[in-house]
Design an enzyme around this catalytic site. Structure first.
Site, PDB file in Angstrom:
ATOM      1  CG  HIS A  66      -1.758  -1.196   1.354  1.00 61.32           C
ATOM      2  ND1 HIS A  66      -2.933  -1.342   0.648  1.00 61.32           N
ATOM      3  CD2 HIS A  66      -1.605  -2.344   2.062  1.00 61.32           C
ATOM      4  CE1 HIS A  66      -3.466  -2.524   0.937  1.00 61.32           C
ATOM      5  NE2 HIS A  66      -2.688  -3.144   1.800  1.00 61.32           N
ATOM      6  CG  HIS A  92       3.013   5.784   5.724  1.00 62.97           C
ATOM      7  ND1 HIS A  92       2.758   5.855   7.092  1.00 62.97           N
ATOM      8  CD2 HIS A  92       1.981   6.377   5.115  1.00 62.97           C
ATOM      9  CE1 HIS A  92       1.605   6.450   7.274  1.00 62.97           C
ATOM     10  NE2 HIS A  92       1.102   6.788   6.103  1.00 62.97           N
ATOM     11  CG  HIS A  94      -0.283   8.652   1.627  1.00 64.03           C
ATOM     12  ND1 HIS A  94      -1.167   7.593   1.636  1.00 64.03           N
ATOM     13  CD2 HIS A  94       0.101   8.828   2.927  1.00 64.03           C
ATOM     14  CE1 HIS A  94      -1.330   7.170   2.880  1.00 64.03           C
ATOM     15  NE2 HIS A  94      -0.563   7.897   3.673  1.00 64.03           N
ATOM     16  CD  GLU A 104      -3.700   9.522   2.597  1.00 65.33           C
ATOM     17  OE1 GLU A 104      -3.428   9.440   3.812  1.00 65.33           O
ATOM     18  OE2 GLU A 104      -4.482   8.746   2.010  1.00 65.33           O
ATOM     19  CG  HIS A 117       0.909  10.625   6.540  1.00 68.73           C
ATOM     20  ND1 HIS A 117      -0.138   9.933   5.969  1.00 68.73           N
ATOM     21  CD2 HIS A 117       0.692  11.928   6.264  1.00 68.73           C
ATOM     22  CE1 HIS A 117      -0.960  10.778   5.384  1.00 68.73           C
ATOM     23  NE2 HIS A 117      -0.484  12.006   5.552  1.00 68.73           N
ATOM     24  CB  THR A 198      -5.754   8.058   5.455  1.00 68.74           C
ATOM     25  OG1 THR A 198      -4.448   7.513   5.217  1.00 68.74           O
ATOM     26  CG2 THR A 198      -5.649   9.411   6.128  1.00 68.74           C
ATOM     27  CB  THR A 199      -5.003   2.730   5.867  1.00 66.83           C
ATOM     28  OG1 THR A 199      -5.052   1.396   5.420  1.00 66.83           O
ATOM     29  CG2 THR A 199      -4.361   2.731   7.235  1.00 66.83           C
TER      30      THR A 199
HETATM   31  N1  LIG Z   1      -2.061   7.291   6.651  1.00 71.20           N
HETATM   32  S1  LIG Z   1      -2.040   6.117   7.743  1.00 71.20           S
HETATM   33  O1  LIG Z   1      -1.116   6.450   8.791  1.00 71.20           O
HETATM   34  O2  LIG Z   1      -3.390   5.877   8.193  1.00 71.20           O
HETATM   35  C1  LIG Z   1      -1.482   4.660   6.958  1.00 71.20           C
HETATM   36  C2  LIG Z   1      -1.890   4.381   5.656  1.00 71.20           C
HETATM   37  F1  LIG Z   1      -2.696   5.232   4.962  1.00 71.20           F
HETATM   38  C3  LIG Z   1      -1.492   3.209   5.014  1.00 71.20           C
HETATM   39  F2  LIG Z   1      -1.931   2.936   3.764  1.00 71.20           F
HETATM   40  C4  LIG Z   1      -0.649   2.316   5.661  1.00 71.20           C
HETATM   41  S2  LIG Z   1      -0.192   0.806   4.886  1.00 71.20           S
HETATM   42  C5  LIG Z   1      -1.679  -0.141   5.014  1.00 71.20           C
HETATM   43  C6  LIG Z   1      -1.847  -0.766   6.393  1.00 71.20           C
HETATM   44  C7  LIG Z   1      -0.823  -1.828   6.589  1.00 71.20           C
HETATM   45  C8  LIG Z   1      -0.812  -2.926   5.712  1.00 71.20           C
HETATM   46  C9  LIG Z   1       0.152  -3.922   5.888  1.00 71.20           C
HETATM   47  C10 LIG Z   1       1.125  -3.778   6.893  1.00 71.20           C
HETATM   48  C11 LIG Z   1       2.178  -4.842   7.046  1.00 71.20           C
HETATM   49  O3  LIG Z   1       2.112  -5.852   6.309  1.00 71.20           O
HETATM   50  O4  LIG Z   1       3.081  -4.638   7.919  1.00 71.20           O
HETATM   51  C12 LIG Z   1       1.100  -2.648   7.746  1.00 71.20           C
HETATM   52  C13 LIG Z   1       0.120  -1.669   7.586  1.00 71.20           C
HETATM   53  C14 LIG Z   1      -0.227   2.588   6.946  1.00 71.20           C
HETATM   54  F3  LIG Z   1       0.581   1.697   7.548  1.00 71.20           F
HETATM   55  C15 LIG Z   1      -0.639   3.751   7.615  1.00 71.20           C
HETATM   56  N2  LIG Z   1      -0.246   3.991   8.914  1.00 71.20           N
HETATM   57  C16 LIG Z   1      -0.356   2.945   9.898  1.00 71.20           C
HETATM   58  C17 LIG Z   1      -1.824   2.505   9.946  1.00 71.20           C
HETATM   59  C18 LIG Z   1      -2.017   1.032  10.314  1.00 71.20           C
HETATM   60  C19 LIG Z   1      -2.326   0.798  11.778  1.00 71.20           C
HETATM   61  C20 LIG Z   1      -1.372   1.412  12.748  1.00 71.20           C
HETATM   62  C21 LIG Z   1       0.108   1.248  12.394  1.00 71.20           C
HETATM   63  C22 LIG Z   1       0.854   2.542  12.087  1.00 71.20           C
HETATM   64  C23 LIG Z   1       0.146   3.496  11.218  1.00 71.20           C
HETATM   65 ZN   LIG Z   2      -0.472   7.930   5.717  1.00 75.16          ZN
END
Ligand SMILES: NS(=O)(=O)c1c(F)c(F)c(SCCc2ccc(C(=O)O)cc2)c(F)c1NC1CCCCCCC1
Ligand SMILES: [Zn+2]
Length: 257
Positions: A66, A92, A94, A104, A117, A198-199
């Protein structure tokens, strides 16, 4: 990470059926309308501690299908600008594609090429899994990336490794560097609002900081970011941004007039 995510940006209209918070009234991202922001002098400059990591320290850089995630040690902390202390978990990005921008958040309906972010959790909780289900649990620092005349040496520390993790779930270890270099120089000027991840699971537990000053990368660096990674079934990993969410009466605060 928090279990496998069997969602995609294509089926984002289905998110709320499987992750109820995604249909909530405090969702992110939002469009920031500077005519509607409220100046709040109590919003102090953001201060960071421990962000400069020695090169002997190694950090995991992962393509999770992602986005690209750089895992961060908890030694990185936000020490001013929030009522409580928050420690880093990961950062990470976007982005869009060569055809268009992919931040975003937007400002006055302007979408920037990309957005970083830096995710932190409130140290009154033991870890992010516990923190992320509490309203004051998470703090995310967001900044917009734009194309400028010079290469950004800090983003080079991430972008030069992307070709090694083109495939989903591939990861590589990169040397430590000054993570603060990925953010704008001026951390005094920012927007603040209560929102969400946002996920999925879209937990409404993020106190967002979106910096007013942008970060500049070269055109070549931005092209590497938007063209290198692959997601599900080897399709290009692009346009990994969620659509704008309604404010539902929320006010966006500004640390400046
Ligand atoms: N903008 S955000 O901060 O909401 C955000 C995104 F938009 C994101 F798109 C992501 S990545 C998608 C979630 C994910 C998928 C797989 C794995 C893995 O295989 O380790 C890990 C995470 C992503 F990782 C995050 N941040 C994460 C949200 C997931 C839950 C808490 C962990 C740290 C923040
Ligand atoms: Zn993000």
């Amino acid at each position: 990470g928090p279990g496998q995510s069997h969602w995609s940006y294509e089926d984002r209209q289905e998110w709320a059926s499987r992750y109820p918070d995604c249909g909530g009234t405090m969702q992110s991202p939002i469009g920031i309308d500077t005519a509607e922001t409220v100046f709040s002098p109590q919003l102090r400059p953001i201060q960071l501690a421990g962000y400069s990591l020695p090169s002997k320290e190694t950090l995991k850089l992962k393509n999770n299908g992602h986005t690209v995630v750089l895992e961060l040690p908890e030694s990185l902390a936000i020490t001013s600008g929030y009522a409580q202390q928050y420690r880093a978990v990961q950062l990470h990005l976007h982005w869009g594609s060569l055809a268009g921008p992919g931040s975003e958040h937007t400002v006055n309906n302007h979408r920037f090429p990309a957005e970083i972010h830096v995710v932190h959790y409130n140290t009154k909780y033991d870890n992010i899994e516990e923190a992320m289900v509490h309203p004051d649990g998470l703090a995310v620092l967001g900044a917009f990336l734009q194309v400028g005349p010079r290469e950004n040496p800090y983003y080079r520390q991430i972008l030069e490794h992307l070709y090694k993790i083109q495939g989903e779930d591939e990861e590589v270890f990169v040397p430590g560097f000054n993570i603060a270099g990925l953010l704008p120089a001026n951390l005094n000027l920012y927007f603040r609002y209560n929102g969400s991840l946002t996920t999925p699971p879209c937990y409404q537990t993020v106190k967002w900081t979106v910096f007013n000053q942008t970060v500049q990368l070269s055109q070549d660096q931005m092209s590497v970011l938007v063209t290198t990674l692959r997601g599900d079934d080897n399709s290009p990993l692009q346009n990994n941004f969620r659509e704008l969410q309604k404010l539902h009466g929320r006010h966006v605060l500004a640390s400046f007039q």
